[in-house]
Design an enzyme around this catalytic site. Structure first.
Site, PDB file in Angstrom:
ATOM      1  N   SER A  23     108.829  93.684  27.731  1.00  0.00           N
ATOM      2  CA  SER A  23     109.514  92.405  27.519  1.00  0.00           C
ATOM      3  C   SER A  23     110.839  92.585  26.785  1.00  0.00           C
ATOM      4  CB  SER A  23     108.606  91.451  26.737  1.00  0.00           C
ATOM      5  OG  SER A  23     108.146  92.072  25.548  1.00  0.00           O
ATOM      6  N   THR A 155     122.397  45.648  37.605  1.00  0.00           N
ATOM      7  CA  THR A 155     121.004  45.945  37.959  1.00  0.00           C
ATOM      8  C   THR A 155     121.043  46.263  39.457  1.00  0.00           C
ATOM      9  OG1 THR A 155     120.434  43.665  38.520  1.00  0.00           O
ATOM     10  CG2 THR A 155     120.039  44.341  36.247  1.00  0.00           C
ATOM     11  N   HIS A 156     120.237  47.180  39.892  1.00  0.00           N
ATOM     12  CA  HIS A 156     120.252  47.649  41.290  1.00  0.00           C
ATOM     13  C   HIS A 156     121.649  48.132  41.705  1.00  0.00           C
ATOM     14  CE1 HIS A 156     116.409  45.434  41.637  1.00  0.00           C
ATOM     15  NE2 HIS A 156     117.058  44.502  40.938  1.00  0.00           N
ATOM     16  N   SER A 277     140.262  71.180  43.547  1.00  0.00           N
ATOM     17  CA  SER A 277     139.679  71.662  44.798  1.00  0.00           C
ATOM     18  C   SER A 277     140.575  72.759  45.348  1.00  0.00           C
ATOM     19  CB  SER A 277     139.581  70.499  45.784  1.00  0.00           C
ATOM     20  OG  SER A 277     139.603  70.989  47.107  1.00  0.00           O
ATOM     21  N   LYS A 283     142.741  66.407  44.579  1.00  0.00           N
ATOM     22  CA  LYS A 283     141.443  66.225  43.940  1.00  0.00           C
ATOM     23  C   LYS A 283     141.405  66.619  42.461  1.00  0.00           C
ATOM     24  CE  LYS A 283     137.705  65.783  45.901  1.00  0.00           C
ATOM     25  NZ  LYS A 283     136.749  65.662  46.826  1.00  0.00           N
ATOM     26  N   ASN A 285     138.031  66.781  40.118  1.00  0.00           N
ATOM     27  CA  ASN A 285     136.587  66.557  40.245  1.00  0.00           C
ATOM     28  C   ASN A 285     135.856  66.524  38.899  1.00  0.00           C
ATOM     29  OD1 ASN A 285     136.748  66.527  43.059  1.00  0.00           O
ATOM     30  ND2 ASN A 285     136.630  68.763  43.145  1.00  0.00           N
ATOM     31  N   GLU A 290     128.765  66.686  36.890  1.00  0.00           N
ATOM     32  CA  GLU A 290     127.876  67.058  38.008  1.00  0.00           C
ATOM     33  C   GLU A 290     126.978  68.235  37.647  1.00  0.00           C
ATOM     34  OE1 GLU A 290     130.212  65.893  42.053  1.00  0.00           O
ATOM     35  OE2 GLU A 290     131.168  67.393  40.797  1.00  0.00           O
ATOM     36  N   GLN A 322     103.323  86.104  27.358  1.00  0.00           N
ATOM     37  CA  GLN A 322     104.653  86.715  27.360  1.00  0.00           C
ATOM     38  C   GLN A 322     105.625  85.909  28.230  1.00  0.00           C
ATOM     39  OE1 GLN A 322     105.110  91.063  27.117  1.00  0.00           O
ATOM     40  NE2 GLN A 322     105.977  90.952  29.153  1.00  0.00           N
ATOM     41  N   LYS A 325     108.719  83.041  27.353  1.00  0.00           N
ATOM     42  CA  LYS A 325     110.048  83.291  26.804  1.00  0.00           C
ATOM     43  C   LYS A 325     111.233  82.992  27.715  1.00  0.00           C
ATOM     44  CE  LYS A 325     108.074  86.510  23.646  1.00  0.00           C
ATOM     45  NZ  LYS A 325     106.733  86.261  24.259  1.00  0.00           N
TER      46      LYS A 325
HETATM   47  N1  ARG Z   1     105.528  91.019  24.436  1.00  0.00           N
HETATM   48  C1  ARG Z   1     104.318  90.377  24.040  1.00  0.00           C
HETATM   49  C2  ARG Z   1     104.449  88.863  24.189  1.00  0.00           C
HETATM   50  O1  ARG Z   1     105.529  88.418  24.355  1.00  0.00           O
HETATM   51  C3  ARG Z   1     104.029  90.699  22.615  1.00  0.00           C
HETATM   52  C4  ARG Z   1     102.572  90.632  22.273  1.00  0.00           C
HETATM   53  C5  ARG Z   1     101.878  91.751  22.878  1.00  0.00           C
HETATM   54  N2  ARG Z   1     100.500  91.760  22.532  1.00  0.00           N
HETATM   55  C6  ARG Z   1      99.625  92.490  23.204  1.00  0.00           C
HETATM   56  N3  ARG Z   1      98.411  92.424  22.853  1.00  0.00           N
HETATM   57  N4  ARG Z   1      99.992  93.207  24.229  1.00  0.00           N
HETATM   58  O2  ARG Z   1     103.499  88.119  24.167  1.00  0.00           O
END
Ligand code: ARG
Length: 467
Positions: A23, A155-156, A277, A283, A285, A290, A322, A325
């Site tokens: 990770s 409205t609408h 553009s 243009k 924009n 957006e 994991q 993240k």
């Molecule tokens: N990279 C792992 C996570 O984000 C860290 C925890 C890892 N724990 C384990 N028992 N392998 O969750």
């Protein structure tokens, strides 16, 4: 490959397996939280005489050095480590020797990563709240300046009744204040410290969890070690709150895109916040609005991804976590960018007050007021409604507005009309008379602004205590 385990293995990990498992590519941004968490942990270990003061000092010194070097760009977090925790421990041991190997005493990566995420996200919640606060200040200023700027309320997407620009903008202030209050609320709930939960079942060392919680600014330690390592509610709550922020920004963006269009011309987005553009020279924009609208899906996606990740996971830690993240980081970055750019866009935008007022003059947005006028003269509302309906039809045929009918023309439909009809349906009167609580009458909008200011100040105070 540098990893924290291996003793019970007889073979090297398959390269592809190692990559799939790692990770470090995305958890590197937890480095500050990880190191600060470790410093608190080691400080506590020394107080509890699990480590000597000398060891703890050496480790903390080493950790501070690593953080400093990373932040200054002198130390690169490279992909040869499995995750940020392995990186920190490996570099520490390289730098200070044997003592580095004691860092992980009484701790697991499971409670460590839960802690890191909470600490990291706490900072992000504060930053997002502060960006919302800035946007709200800008909106309140614009409100103040436009208490008398009449415009049609829709409205609408059909012109409906007269409002003011202040009233319209004030609606968004309400939304963003609710967003802040959601962050305030979830922050309170997430602010418990999982450190010391270990892998899932605590440890046999005499850890002082109250102390680490206090050192790291948490309200208290978490109460159940299994829940501590497998709770991701705060991530879900945050992504849910951020999804609502994006829904608000997206709606507002849509209005700005409409208002900035050739047909409306209610506003003009500043050149600094517009783009051109490559083919059509004329243009200009509204790309920022957006894109903000467009990026909403990413944040909703993160929420769905997180809910799906958690669904069906048995207690306690599973590697699935994991996956909390990448999407979360993306969502947090996206919301911060969108808030900042959106605020700049509306702060520098020109409001064409005359065009708004002119638009409010057409479209029969005073028709309800004309009906209410008849009610005040004793005509039942349902009859008044149909009289005005016929008059509107007459006006459409003659291509005029209600104000332009003569008194005779009014009286042809209903004898209750008098000279005072013209004053009763003038745009100013229509707005000023709308004085029920929360209505667009300037007196009410002033009151709304005062209450919004009070709430913003209260939220500022809550978050100030947490920094
Ligand atoms: N990279 C792992 C996570 O984000 C860290 C925890 C890892 N724990 C384990 N028992 N392998 O969750």
């Amino acid at each position: 490959m540098a990893q924290l385990w291996g003793g019970r293995f007889t073979k090297e990990t398959e390269d592809k397996v190692y990559q799939f498992n790692a990770s470090i590519g995305f958890d590197a941004r937890l480095v500050k939280a990880d190191i600060n968490g470790s410093i608190a942990h080691v400080t506590m270990l020394a107080r509890q005489q699990i480590l000597t003061d000398g060891e703890a000092e050496l480790i903390c010194e080493g950790l501070r050095g690593i953080l400093k070097d990373v932040l200054e760009g002198k130390l690169e977090i490279t992909s040869e480590y499995e995750d940020i925790h392995s990186f920190v421990e490996a570099v520490l041991t390289e730098r200070i020797g044997q003592a580095g190997k004691k860092l992980h005493t009484g701790r697991s990566r499971n409670d460590q990563v839960a802690l890191d995420m909470k600490m990291y996200l706490r900072d992000e919640v504060r930053a997002i709240d502060s960006a919302l606060g800035t946007l709200i200040q800008t909106l309140m200023k614009l409100c103040e300046e436009n208490l008398d700027t009449c415009m049609p309320g829709f409205t609408h997407l059909q012109k409906a009744q007269p409002v003011t620009l202040a009233h319209h903008l004030g609606a968004y202030t309400e939304m963003f204040l609710r967003d802040r209050s959601r962050l305030d609320d979830l922050y309170r709930r997430m602010n418990t410290c999982p450190l010391g939960a270990g892998a899932l079942a605590g440890t046999t060392y005499p850890l002082d969890r109250e102390l680490t919680a206090k050192l790291l600014g948490f309200d208290r330690p978490t109460r159940n070690s299994m829940d501590s390592v497998s709770d991701r509610d705060h991530v879900i709550e945050l992504l849910s709150a951020l999804s609502v922020v994006m829904a608000h920004l997206s709606r507002f963006s849509e209005e700005i895109i409409l208002w900035n269009s050739n047909e409306y011309r209610f506003v003009e987005i500043d050149d600094a916040y517009s783009t051109g553009s490559s083919i059509m020279p004329q243009k200009k924009n509204p790309d920022i609005a957006e894109l903000v609208r467009g990026k909403t899906g990413r944040v909703y996606g993160a929420l769905m991804q997180m809910l799906t990740t958690v669904k069906g996971l048995p207690l306690a830690y599973n590697k699935d976590f994991q996956e909390d993240k990448e999407f979360t980081f993306d969502a947090v970055d996206t919301v911060k960018d969108c808030l900042e750019l959106f605020e700049g866009m509306i702060r520098t935008m020109r409001f064409n007050r005359k065009v708004m007022e002119r638009s409010a003059q057409s479209g029969f947005i005073n028709a309800t007021d004309a009906a209410d006028y008849l009610v005040r003269k004793g005509v039942p509302f349902r009859d008044a409604h149909s009289v005005i309906g016929r008059l509107v039809l007459k006006c459409i045929e003659m291509n005029i507005s209600l104000d332009e009918l003569s008194l005779e023309q009014y009286r042809e439909e209903c004898g209750a009309f008098d000279e005072d009809i013209y004053d009763a349906i003038s745009l100013r009167t229509c707005v000023e008379k709308r004085n029920t609580e929360g209505a667009p009458g300037p007196e009410q909008v002033r009151k709304m602004l005062r209450l919004q200011r009070e709430e913003a100040a209260l939220l500022d105070a809550h978050f100030k205590d947490r920094s």
